[in-house]
Scaffold this active site. Structure first.
Site, PDB file in Angstrom:
ATOM      1  N   LYS A   1       0.956  -1.415  -0.184  1.00  0.00           N
ATOM      2  CA  LYS A   1      -0.247  -0.084  -0.062  1.00  0.00           C
ATOM      3  C   LYS A   1       0.888   1.261  -0.029  1.00  0.00           C
ATOM      4  O   LYS A   1       0.748   2.110  -0.707  1.00  0.00           O
ATOM      5  CB  LYS A   1      -0.738   0.000   1.170  1.00  0.00           C
ATOM      6  CG  LYS A   1      -1.764  -1.201   1.487  1.00  0.00           C
ATOM      7  CD  LYS A   1      -2.807  -1.027   2.605  1.00  0.00           C
ATOM      8  CE  LYS A   1      -1.862  -1.232   3.789  1.00  0.00           C
ATOM      9  NZ  LYS A   1      -1.386  -2.416   4.317  1.00  0.00           N
TER      10      LYS A   1
ATOM     11  N   ARG B   1     -10.100   0.318   8.696  1.00  0.00           N
ATOM     12  CA  ARG B   1      -9.478  -1.038   8.840  1.00  0.00           C
ATOM     13  C   ARG B   1     -10.431  -1.909   9.714  1.00  0.00           C
ATOM     14  O   ARG B   1     -10.086  -3.061   9.969  1.00  0.00           O
ATOM     15  CB  ARG B   1      -7.975  -0.671   9.823  1.00  0.00           C
ATOM     16  CG  ARG B   1      -6.889  -1.391   9.224  1.00  0.00           C
ATOM     17  CD  ARG B   1      -5.849  -0.749  10.229  1.00  0.00           C
ATOM     18  NE  ARG B   1      -4.743  -1.570  10.288  1.00  0.00           N
ATOM     19  CZ  ARG B   1      -3.794  -1.157   9.575  1.00  0.00           C
ATOM     20  NH1 ARG B   1      -3.787   0.097   8.775  1.00  0.00           N
ATOM     21  NH2 ARG B   1      -2.664  -1.800   9.775  1.00  0.00           N
TER      22      ARG B   1
ATOM     23  N   ARG C   1      11.916  -5.070   5.069  1.00  0.00           N
ATOM     24  CA  ARG C   1      11.798  -3.547   4.814  1.00  0.00           C
ATOM     25  C   ARG C   1      12.278  -2.816   5.617  1.00  0.00           C
ATOM     26  O   ARG C   1      12.928  -2.892   6.802  1.00  0.00           O
ATOM     27  CB  ARG C   1      10.093  -3.314   5.097  1.00  0.00           C
ATOM     28  CG  ARG C   1       9.889  -1.923   5.014  1.00  0.00           C
ATOM     29  CD  ARG C   1       8.317  -1.548   4.942  1.00  0.00           C
ATOM     30  NE  ARG C   1       7.811  -2.092   6.357  1.00  0.00           N
ATOM     31  CZ  ARG C   1       6.420  -2.157   6.250  1.00  0.00           C
ATOM     32  NH1 ARG C   1       5.789  -1.651   5.517  1.00  0.00           N
ATOM     33  NH2 ARG C   1       5.901  -2.730   7.567  1.00  0.00           N
TER      34      ARG C   1
ATOM     35  N   ARG D   1      10.831  -0.416  11.356  1.00  0.00           N
ATOM     36  CA  ARG D   1       9.639  -0.246  12.042  1.00  0.00           C
ATOM     37  C   ARG D   1       9.910  -1.049  13.355  1.00  0.00           C
ATOM     38  O   ARG D   1      10.368  -2.289  13.344  1.00  0.00           O
ATOM     39  CB  ARG D   1       8.452  -0.205  11.321  1.00  0.00           C
ATOM     40  CG  ARG D   1       8.106   0.984  10.786  1.00  0.00           C
ATOM     41  CD  ARG D   1       6.928   0.853   9.749  1.00  0.00           C
ATOM     42  NE  ARG D   1       5.636   0.043  10.204  1.00  0.00           N
ATOM     43  CZ  ARG D   1       4.674  -0.293   9.348  1.00  0.00           C
ATOM     44  NH1 ARG D   1       4.670   0.205   8.071  1.00  0.00           N
ATOM     45  NH2 ARG D   1       3.850  -1.143   9.929  1.00  0.00           N
TER      46      ARG D   1
ATOM     47  N   ARG E   1      -0.326  -8.997  13.367  1.00  0.00           N
ATOM     48  CA  ARG E   1      -0.907  -7.775  12.383  1.00  0.00           C
ATOM     49  C   ARG E   1      -1.736  -8.745  11.386  1.00  0.00           C
ATOM     50  O   ARG E   1      -2.675  -8.249  11.038  1.00  0.00           O
ATOM     51  CB  ARG E   1       0.231  -7.205  11.829  1.00  0.00           C
ATOM     52  CG  ARG E   1       0.719  -6.090  12.764  1.00  0.00           C
ATOM     53  CD  ARG E   1       2.016  -5.655  12.353  1.00  0.00           C
ATOM     54  NE  ARG E   1       2.005  -4.973  11.287  1.00  0.00           N
ATOM     55  CZ  ARG E   1       3.263  -4.734  10.489  1.00  0.00           C
ATOM     56  NH1 ARG E   1       4.386  -5.105  10.961  1.00  0.00           N
ATOM     57  NH2 ARG E   1       3.164  -4.242   9.304  1.00  0.00           N
TER      58      ARG E   1
HETATM   59  P1  AP5 Z   1       5.042  -1.525   1.880  1.00  0.00           P
HETATM   60  O1  AP5 Z   1       4.361  -0.725   0.635  1.00  0.00           O
HETATM   61  O2  AP5 Z   1       5.675  -0.985   3.022  1.00  0.00           O
HETATM   62  O3  AP5 Z   1       3.603  -2.440   2.538  1.00  0.00           O
HETATM   63  P2  AP5 Z   1       2.058  -1.689   3.090  1.00  0.00           P
HETATM   64  O4  AP5 Z   1       1.101  -2.366   2.550  1.00  0.00           O
HETATM   65  O5  AP5 Z   1       2.293  -0.376   3.181  1.00  0.00           O
HETATM   66  O6  AP5 Z   1       2.317  -2.666   4.573  1.00  0.00           O
HETATM   67  P3  AP5 Z   1       2.380  -1.972   6.086  1.00  0.00           P
HETATM   68  O7  AP5 Z   1       3.017  -3.099   7.125  1.00  0.00           O
HETATM   69  O8  AP5 Z   1       2.680  -0.655   6.024  1.00  0.00           O
HETATM   70  O9  AP5 Z   1       0.962  -1.930   6.306  1.00  0.00           O
HETATM   71  P4  AP5 Z   1       0.187  -2.267   7.827  1.00  0.00           P
HETATM   72  O10 AP5 Z   1      -0.997  -2.048   7.349  1.00  0.00           O
HETATM   73  O11 AP5 Z   1       0.539  -3.285   8.780  1.00  0.00           O
HETATM   74  O12 AP5 Z   1       1.046  -1.192   8.606  1.00  0.00           O
HETATM   75  P5  AP5 Z   1       0.332   0.634   8.968  1.00  0.00           P
HETATM   76  O13 AP5 Z   1       1.482   1.608   8.854  1.00  0.00           O
HETATM   77  O14 AP5 Z   1      -0.728   0.859   8.219  1.00  0.00           O
HETATM   78  O15 AP5 Z   1       5.651  -2.942   1.360  1.00  0.00           O
HETATM   79  C1  AP5 Z   1       6.214  -4.076   2.162  1.00  0.00           C
HETATM   80  C2  AP5 Z   1       7.600  -4.261   1.776  1.00  0.00           C
HETATM   81  O16 AP5 Z   1       7.378  -4.932   0.597  1.00  0.00           O
HETATM   82  C3  AP5 Z   1       8.491  -2.998   1.359  1.00  0.00           C
HETATM   83  O17 AP5 Z   1       9.830  -3.239   1.885  1.00  0.00           O
HETATM   84  C4  AP5 Z   1       8.415  -3.004  -0.214  1.00  0.00           C
HETATM   85  O18 AP5 Z   1       9.766  -2.516  -0.989  1.00  0.00           O
HETATM   86  C5  AP5 Z   1       7.988  -4.620  -0.412  1.00  0.00           C
HETATM   87  N1  AP5 Z   1       7.136  -4.554  -1.587  1.00  0.00           N
HETATM   88  C6  AP5 Z   1       6.220  -3.818  -1.982  1.00  0.00           C
HETATM   89  N2  AP5 Z   1       5.310  -4.383  -3.014  1.00  0.00           N
HETATM   90  C7  AP5 Z   1       6.286  -5.338  -3.464  1.00  0.00           C
HETATM   91  C8  AP5 Z   1       5.991  -6.169  -4.516  1.00  0.00           C
HETATM   92  N3  AP5 Z   1       5.156  -6.178  -5.460  1.00  0.00           N
HETATM   93  N4  AP5 Z   1       6.929  -7.299  -4.704  1.00  0.00           N
HETATM   94  C9  AP5 Z   1       7.936  -7.497  -3.719  1.00  0.00           C
HETATM   95  N5  AP5 Z   1       8.131  -6.711  -2.784  1.00  0.00           N
HETATM   96  C10 AP5 Z   1       7.216  -5.504  -2.696  1.00  0.00           C
HETATM   97  O19 AP5 Z   1      -0.258   0.267  10.335  1.00  0.00           O
HETATM   98  C11 AP5 Z   1       0.665   0.072  11.498  1.00  0.00           C
HETATM   99  C12 AP5 Z   1      -0.175  -0.125  12.935  1.00  0.00           C
HETATM  100  O20 AP5 Z   1      -0.718   1.355  13.218  1.00  0.00           O
HETATM  101  C13 AP5 Z   1      -1.225  -1.104  13.087  1.00  0.00           C
HETATM  102  O21 AP5 Z   1      -0.735  -2.342  13.208  1.00  0.00           O
HETATM  103  C14 AP5 Z   1      -2.127  -0.484  13.768  1.00  0.00           C
HETATM  104  O22 AP5 Z   1      -1.631  -0.783  15.289  1.00  0.00           O
HETATM  105  C15 AP5 Z   1      -1.973   1.005  13.827  1.00  0.00           C
HETATM  106  N6  AP5 Z   1      -3.028   1.443  12.679  1.00  0.00           N
HETATM  107  C16 AP5 Z   1      -2.785   2.072  11.558  1.00  0.00           C
HETATM  108  N7  AP5 Z   1      -3.910   2.576  11.045  1.00  0.00           N
HETATM  109  C17 AP5 Z   1      -4.860   2.007  11.841  1.00  0.00           C
HETATM  110  C18 AP5 Z   1      -6.515   2.214  11.729  1.00  0.00           C
HETATM  111  N8  AP5 Z   1      -6.942   2.633  10.620  1.00  0.00           N
HETATM  112  N9  AP5 Z   1      -7.122   1.630  12.738  1.00  0.00           N
HETATM  113  C19 AP5 Z   1      -6.483   1.082  13.803  1.00  0.00           C
HETATM  114  N10 AP5 Z   1      -5.028   0.980  14.090  1.00  0.00           N
HETATM  115  C20 AP5 Z   1      -4.375   1.378  12.919  1.00  0.00           C
HETATM  116 MG    MG Z   2       2.651   1.245   5.006  1.00  0.00          MG
END
Ligand code: AP5
Ligand code: MG
Ligand code: ZN
Length: 215
Positions: A13, A88, A127, A161, A172
C-alpha cells in the site's frame, strides 16, 4: 479523486501510494505514518498508540477516525487523497461514509491488493526506510541504486519499524483477517470494490493500479 488502498500488512500500500501521488497529484494519507509520527513526538495520542502498535493490534476506532477527519480538511487534500491503512474495521468504514457525506465528498475507488500471507512475512521483515526522507526499501526486492545511499536524498542512515518482526507480523495478519477483511464485502455491496494482483512485481502492480484509476 479519493481512493482507498486496501490490503494486508506488507501488501504494498505504502509503496504504491508514493507512485500514485506523483502520477495523479493526490496525496497519501497513511494512518500508520500519522500514528508513528505521534509516537515519535510523544504526544498524548502517541502515548496511547505506542504499545498497541508494537503489539501489532489496532488502536481504538475513535482515535483514527478523528485523525483522518481533521487531515482531509487540510488544503493539500483538496485535489484528492489515497487512504492507506484506513478504514481498517467496519465501524471505521461506516464513520468514513458519514464524514464524507458531511463534507460533501465521495469515494471514487476502493482497491484491494491481493497477496497471500506467506510472502508478507518476508516482505515486512526485509523492509527499511531512509531516516532522512522516509523513502522505502527492501533487502531483496527494492534496493537503493548505490548500496547504503538513499536514491531520493543521498542520506546514508536507515531505520526499521518497531513492529516489523516475525512475531508481531503474525498478530498484524490475524488482525487483518479478523477485523479488516470484513470491510471488503461492505464495499463490494456498494459496487466500488476493484482488485489488483499484489503478488506481481512492483512496477507491474503500479500499471494495474493506473489502469483501474484511468478506467
Ligand atoms: P509496503 O508498501 O511498505 O507495505 P504496506 O502495505 O504499506 O504494509 P504496512 O506494513 O505498512 O501495512 P500495515 O497495514 O501493517 O501498517 P500501517 O503502517 O498501516 O511494502 C512492504 C515491503 O514489501 C517493502 O519493503 C516493499 O519494498 C516490498 N514490496 C512492496 N510491493 C512489493 C511487490 N509487489 N513485490 C515485492 N516486494 C514488494 O499500520 C501500523 C499499525 O498502526 C497497525 O498495526 C495499527 O496498530 C496502527 N494503525 C494504523 N492504521 C490504523 C487504523 N486505521 N485503525 C487502527 N489501528 C491502526
Ligand atoms: Mg505502509
Ligand atoms: Zn532519503
Amino acid at each position: 479523486m479519493n481512493i482507498i488502498l486496501l490490503g494486508p500488512p506488507g501488501a504494498g500500500k505504502g509503496t504504491q501510494a508514493k507512485f500514485l501521488e506523483d502520477t495523479f497529484k493526490i496525496i497519501q494519507l497513511s494512518t500508520g505514518d500519522m500514528l508513528r509520527a505521534a509516537v515519535k513526538s510523544g504526544s498524548e495520542l502517541g502515548k496511547q498508540a505506542k504499545e498497541i502498535m508494537e503489539a501489532g493490534k489496532l488502536v481504538p476506532d475513535d482515535l483514527v477516525i478523528n485523525l483522518i477527519s481533521e487531515r482531509i480538511d487540510q488544503p493539500d487534500a483538496k485535489n484528492g487523497y489515497i487512504l492507506d491503512g484506513f478504514p481498517r474495521t467496519v465501524p471505521q468504514a461506516e464513520a468514513l461514509d458519514t464524514m464524507l457525506s458531511q463534507k460533501g465528498q465521495k469515494l471514487d475507488h476502493v482497491i484491494e491488493m491481493k497477496v497471500v500471507d506467506d510472502v508478507l512475512v518476508e516482505r515486512i521483515c526485509g523492509r527499511y526506510s531512509c531516516a532522512k526522507c522516509g523513502a522505502g526499501y527492501h533487502d531483496s526486492f527494492q534496493k537503493p541504486k548505490v548500496a547504503g545511499v538513499c536514491d531520493g536524498c543521498g542520506g546514508t542512515e536507515f531505520k526499521r519499524r518497531a513492529d516489523d518482526n516475525a512475531e508481531t507480523v503474525k498478530t498484524r495478519l490475524a488482525q487483518y483477517h479478523a477485523q479488516t477483511a470484513p470491510i471488503l464485502p461492505y464495499y463490494q455491496g456498494k459496487g466500488i470494490l476493484k482488485s489488483v494482483d499484489g503478488m506481481a512485481d512492483i512496477a507491474v502492480v503500479t500499471r494495474q493500479l493506473e489502469a483501474v484509476l484511468r478506467a
